[in-house]
Each structure stands twice: as C-alpha cells, then as structure tokens.
Design a protein around this motif. Structure first.
Motif, PDB file in Angstrom:
ATOM      1  N   LEU A  15       0.823  -1.204   0.000  1.00 47.11           N
ATOM      2  CA  LEU A  15       0.000   0.000   0.000  1.00 47.11           C
ATOM      3  C   LEU A  15       0.859   1.257   0.000  1.00 47.11           C
ATOM      4  CD1 LEU A  15      -2.778  -1.000   2.558  1.00 47.11           C
ATOM      5  CD2 LEU A  15      -2.994  -0.889   0.072  1.00 47.11           C
ATOM      6  N   ASN A  16       0.365   2.293  -0.674  1.00 47.45           N
ATOM      7  CA  ASN A  16       1.088   3.557  -0.698  1.00 47.45           C
ATOM      8  C   ASN A  16       1.250   4.092   0.724  1.00 47.45           C
ATOM      9  OD1 ASN A  16       0.916   3.274  -3.443  1.00 47.45           O
ATOM     10  ND2 ASN A  16      -0.673   4.831  -3.718  1.00 47.45           N
ATOM     11  N   PRO A  17       2.454   4.554   1.085  1.00 47.32           N
ATOM     12  CA  PRO A  17       2.675   5.082   2.438  1.00 47.32           C
ATOM     13  C   PRO A  17       1.698   6.194   2.822  1.00 47.32           C
ATOM     14  CG  PRO A  17       4.759   4.785   1.295  1.00 47.32           C
ATOM     15  CD  PRO A  17       3.687   4.530   0.278  1.00 47.32           C
ATOM     16  N   SER A  18       1.217   6.941   1.841  1.00 47.09           N
ATOM     17  CA  SER A  18       0.278   8.038   2.138  1.00 47.09           C
ATOM     18  C   SER A  18      -1.021   7.527   2.752  1.00 47.09           C
ATOM     19  CB  SER A  18      -0.027   8.835   0.864  1.00 47.09           C
ATOM     20  OG  SER A  18      -0.634   8.000  -0.114  1.00 47.09           O
ATOM     21  N   LEU A  19      -1.372   6.258   2.468  1.00 45.90           N
ATOM     22  CA  LEU A  19      -2.591   5.681   3.041  1.00 45.90           C
ATOM     23  C   LEU A  19      -2.412   5.285   4.500  1.00 45.90           C
ATOM     24  CD1 LEU A  19      -3.902   3.367   0.171  1.00 45.90           C
ATOM     25  CD2 LEU A  19      -4.895   5.532   0.939  1.00 45.90           C
ATOM     26  N   LEU A  20      -1.181   5.054   4.901  1.00 42.14           N
ATOM     27  CA  LEU A  20      -0.904   4.594   6.262  1.00 42.14           C
ATOM     28  C   LEU A  20      -0.656   5.741   7.244  1.00 42.14           C
ATOM     29  CD1 LEU A  20       1.547   1.653   5.393  1.00 42.14           C
ATOM     30  CD2 LEU A  20      -0.925   1.539   5.705  1.00 42.14           C
ATOM     31  N   LYS A  21      -0.464   6.938   6.721  1.00 45.48           N
ATOM     32  CA  LYS A  21       0.039   8.040   7.559  1.00 45.48           C
ATOM     33  C   LYS A  21      -0.896   8.399   8.709  1.00 45.48           C
ATOM     34  CE  LYS A  21      -1.904  11.720   4.671  1.00 45.48           C
ATOM     35  NZ  LYS A  21      -1.624  12.940   3.876  1.00 45.48           N
ATOM     36  N   ASN A  22      -2.206   8.235   8.523  1.00 43.82           N
ATOM     37  CA  ASN A  22      -3.160   8.630   9.571  1.00 43.82           C
ATOM     38  C   ASN A  22      -3.818   7.447  10.266  1.00 43.82           C
ATOM     39  OD1 ASN A  22      -2.598  11.284   8.997  1.00 43.82           O
ATOM     40  ND2 ASN A  22      -4.411  11.617   7.742  1.00 43.82           N
ATOM     41  N   ILE A  23      -3.216   6.256  10.122  1.00 41.91           N
ATOM     42  CA  ILE A  23      -3.720   5.065  10.811  1.00 41.91           C
ATOM     43  C   ILE A  23      -2.775   4.705  11.946  1.00 41.91           C
ATOM     44  CG2 ILE A  23      -4.479   2.671  10.614  1.00 41.91           C
ATOM     45  CD1 ILE A  23      -4.820   3.055   7.639  1.00 41.91           C
TER      46      ILE A  23
END
Length: 277
Positions: free
Chosen positions: A189-197
């Motif tokens: 998954l793109n790191p941008s999707l993980l930033k707020n989890i």
C-alpha cells in the motif's frame, strides 16, 4: 457423593480449566466468548498438534513455551478483506460521509481490526472523499501478531483481484491499482494511506475507552461473544461515541435485542449502521 461426570460435563469442565489456564498464563480472558466457537478452535488445535485430550492441552499451556500464543491466535478472529460487504461501504460513502464533512476533525475506531484491511479501506474511501487529511483512524486488536502485520501495509497479491471487485462495488471510482505497488508475491500500500492510521493493542474484554470517536466500526466480531460480553462491549462503544456518532456492526449483528437499541437510531437498517441519539 455425586455420580461420575458424563462425557459432556467432563468436556465442559476441561474447557473451563483450559480457558482458566490461558488466562492465568497470558492475561487473555476467553471465558465470555461463544463456547461453540471456542470448542471448534480447540478441536482444530487438537488435530493439528495431535494432542489426545483437552487436559493434555492444559499441560502444554503450562509447560510448552509458545503453545499459549498458538491458542490465543486460534481464539482470535482474523477473517477480513478490503471493502468487505461492499454495500456497507457504499452506504457509508453516500449517507455518512456527507455528515462527517461538517467536522473539523474526524476520529474513527476500527475495533477488532485484524490485519488491517478494513482500516485500509476506510483510508481509501476518506482519501477519495477529500477527508483523509483531517481524519485519524485508530485500528485495534488483541492479537499483537496481526497488528504487526497490519502496520506494514502489505497484502497478498493473489487477493487483489477480489479486493478490486469489492472496491468497485462499494462505489470506488479510481483505478484501484493506483493505491499500491506490487512484486511477484505482494501488494504494498502507498505510504500516504498509512500516515493517519494508528495500530495498537486493545482488548475489548478487559480494556476501557481511550478517546471520543465520531465513528466506531466493529463488524463481525461480537457474533463470537456471549450476550453478557456483547452488552459490556456495547457499553464501551456507547461511552466512546460522540453525540450523533455512528456505530457500524456486521450483517449478522444487531442492537435490536439489547438495552442499547433505544439509545441509537437505525441510520441504515439494512447495512447495520446506527446513529447515537
């Protein structure tokens, strides 16, 4: 003096003692999980490890390093997929999202998140709706092993075709492949999707509230709890939801038979989305 125990009574006693041993050794309490589900998982572990009796498993819990971790993993519910039950996410996108737009910050709790697929799905949905930058997703599970896996954002490549189908059925409008890169075995998954989890350990049986949320997702988890534990968890969720907050449960779950049914409106009866009054 009581007559000798029947086979059924002996099996129940053995399971009681096994769960007590697991609790004493690990601190994880499965006594209020549905007994039929626990028994199926015990039977499966007996076959896998070729243990003769449940009493033999108690001995392994006490003396075999690592065996209790196997049982905790067995008893945990780790069935998940991205955009599981697409109509649920479609309803969330079309009905709940417009109300969340009014908030300066959006806090969402995914309880019993397993390996994170549902939290990843929510991140994609919020990104497409332009809300992800002001959202915080808290994804919790009791199982440290699955949380470690979830935090990496790595998915089996052979599941992505099925996930793409779910995504499109849920109202997704982009090319799903834009959200990840691949090699021959995995999707990343793109790191941008993980930033707020934020992934962290939380046990619904023993742990309390840790924030106030606008949305709580706990889908297909409480079906494994007995009625007493379901009531306790529903109190936890009620106390953790903001006024007007949303609770999403699984398609086999309902609040109708519980004390909390009068404290929510059925925002979407078909997709089991409730709104706190």
């Amino acid at each position: 003096m009581k007559d000798q125990l029947s086979q059924e009574e002996r099996e129940e006693l053995e399971i009681d003692l096994l769960l007590q041993a697991v609790y004493r050794v690990s601190g994880f309490d499965f006594n209020q999980y549905m007994r039929s589900s626990i028994k199926r998982r015990i039977d499966n572990r007996i076959r896998l490890d070729r243990v003769r009796t449940v009493s033999g498993m108690i001995e392994k819990v006490l003396y075999d390093k690592g065996f209790v971790e196997k049982l905790i993993s067995d008893f945990s519910i780790n069935v998940t997929e991205m955009f599981r039950d697409p109509d649920f996410f479609k309803s969330f996108r079309t009905k709940v999202i417009p109300l969340l737009r009014e908030l300066p910050e959006i806090r969402i709790w995914h309880a019993g998140c397993s390996t994170g697929e549902e939290a990843f799905s929510m991140a994609i949905l919020l990104e497409e709706e332009g809300l992800y930058d002001r959202s915080k997703i808290y994804a919790t599970d009791m199982n440290e092993r699955v949380l470690e896996q979830a935090g990496k954002g790595i998915l089996p490549l052979n599941r992505m075709q099925s996930y793409t189908k779910n995504y499109l059925q849920s109202g997704g409008s982009q090319a799903f492949s834009e959200y990840y890169t691949t090699d021959y075995q995995f999707a990343y998954l793109n790191p941008s999707l993980l930033k707020n989890i934020t992934f962290f350990q939380h046990n619904l049986v023993t742990d309390g509230s840790f924030n106030e949320f606008h949305v709580i997702m706990c889908r297909n988890v409480m079906i494994y709890f007995n009625s007493e534990l379901q009531e306790s968890v529903n109190q936890l969720f009620y106390d953790s939801l903001s006024k007007g907050g949303f609770l999403g449960v699984g398609n086999k779950e309902t609040l109708r038979t519980m004390d909390y049914s009068e404290k929510y409106s059925e925002f979407d009866c078909r997709e089991k989305i409730y709104k706190k009054l």
